[in-house]
Each structure stands twice: as C-alpha cells, then as structure tokens.
Write a protein that holds these residues in place. Structure first.
Motif, PDB file in Angstrom:
ATOM      1  N   GLU A  28      47.880  39.125  47.273  1.00  0.00           N
ATOM      2  CA  GLU A  28      48.813  39.687  45.994  1.00  0.00           C
ATOM      3  C   GLU A  28      49.416  40.724  46.555  1.00  0.00           C
ATOM      4  O   GLU A  28      48.799  41.397  46.645  1.00  0.00           O
TER       5      GLU A  28
ATOM      6  N   LYS B  56      51.074  45.066  42.015  1.00  0.00           N
ATOM      7  CA  LYS B  56      50.090  44.141  41.213  1.00  0.00           C
ATOM      8  C   LYS B  56      48.831  43.983  41.155  1.00  0.00           C
ATOM      9  O   LYS B  56      48.509  44.232  39.491  1.00  0.00           O
TER      10      LYS B  56
ATOM     11  N   ARG C  26      50.751  42.453  50.778  1.00  0.00           N
ATOM     12  CA  ARG C  26      49.897  41.436  50.254  1.00  0.00           C
ATOM     13  C   ARG C  26      48.611  41.945  50.639  1.00  0.00           C
ATOM     14  O   ARG C  26      48.127  41.898  52.110  1.00  0.00           O
TER      15      ARG C  26
ATOM     16  N   ALA D  69      42.084  38.577  43.179  1.00  0.00           N
ATOM     17  CA  ALA D  69      43.359  38.090  43.793  1.00  0.00           C
ATOM     18  C   ALA D  69      43.999  38.086  45.658  1.00  0.00           C
ATOM     19  O   ALA D  69      43.613  38.364  46.213  1.00  0.00           O
TER      20      ALA D  69
END
Length: 173
Positions: free
Chosen positions: A92, A96, A47, A89
């Motif tokens: 995330e 994605k 992430r 973001a």
C-alpha cells in the motif's frame, strides 16, 4: 610562424568562454533540480507491507519510519497517538496507510518536503474566513488600499476598490 589576432578576436573568445560557463552552471542546476524532484516524489510513491496487531499508533509510526525514509513530527502530548490499532497493509502507498491510521478524525497529517510528515490536531488546521469593509469614520466612504493585518502576525491583505477585504486564517489564530 606567428599567429596574429586582434582585440576583436579576443573579445569573441571571452564571450564564448562566458557562454560555456553559463551553460555549465545551467546544466548543473538542472541536474540538482531533477534529483530534488525525484526525492520528493519518492515519498508519495513508496509502498510498504505492514502487518501489526494491538500496537499504539505511535509505535506504528516508528515502524513506518524504519521501513521508509519518512520522518514524523508530532507533539508527545497528543493522546490520540496512544490508541491501539490493528493494521494489515500489503503493498500500500504510505499516504493511504496514514489515512487509515489517522481515520478517526482527531488528527490530520501534512506531507512536507524532504519526506517529512507533520501530524497535528485536526482543529489546528481548520480554516476560518474573516471579511469586512474598511470605511472612513467621518463620512462612511470606503477606504481603498488599506492594509488589514492580524495583530501579532504577518497575515494580512489590502482592501479592494470598494474597501472590502477577506482573510483565510486557522481557527486557533
């Protein structure tokens, strides 16, 4: 004190040593496979926090490369990567973020092994189905087991019991 052993005992010892050797190799290969699996799952679960404003997609991909272990491969001639983008973001997943970046539909991406992402024009990965029937020219009977190959490639198939075949190929082929 002397220890006597016959040839039969020695053969058991050799078999036991061989068994131990095989076990060591099996454990070693299992460890290597587990490490490889964890490396490929890493890219899917990683992430990132990214906040950018009015930069090109190409520059954003470079930022993602520096923040993760992922490497991108694409053609420098792709004009779609020069468009400006603003992105926020927070925590995330990478896939994605990439879907959001490349959402205009002109390019697509594929995640390969070893944390490599290949970006390609969308039309180059679209599939097309080719099907037909191979028959004998003299009597029209279907030919069973005929090889059907796309010329200049290794893409091919074999006809079924009715002489029918079907191939999935990319539209550029």
């Amino acid at each position: 004190m002397k220890i006597f052993c016959n040839g039969r005992d020695i053969s058991y010892l050799k078999q036991f040593n061989k068994f131990l050797f095989i076990m060591r190799i099996s454990i070693f290969l299992s460890i290597i496979a587990a490490l490889n699996l964890s490396a490929s799952v890493y890219s899917q679960n990683k992430r990132l926090d990214i906040q950018v404003k009015d930069i090109t997609v190409r520059e954003l991909l470079k930022i993602i490369e520096t923040k993760s272990d992922i490497r991108f491969f694409f053609s420098d001639e792709m004009r779609n990567l020069n468009r400006k983008i603003t992105l926020t973001a927070l925590n995330e997943p990478i896939d994605k973020i990439l879907s959001e970046i490349l959402s205009d539909g002109s390019v697509s991406f594929r995640v390969l092994e070893n944390n490599v992402v290949v970006i390609t024009p969308f039309n180059s990965i679209q599939q097309q189905k080719i099907s037909g029937t191979v028959t004998d020219a003299t009597n029209g009977e279907p030919i069973i087991g005929a090889n059907v190959v796309i010329e200049g490639t290794t893409i091919g198939t074999v006809t079924d019991a009715n002489g029918k075949f079907s191939l999935d190929i990319s539209k550029q082929d």
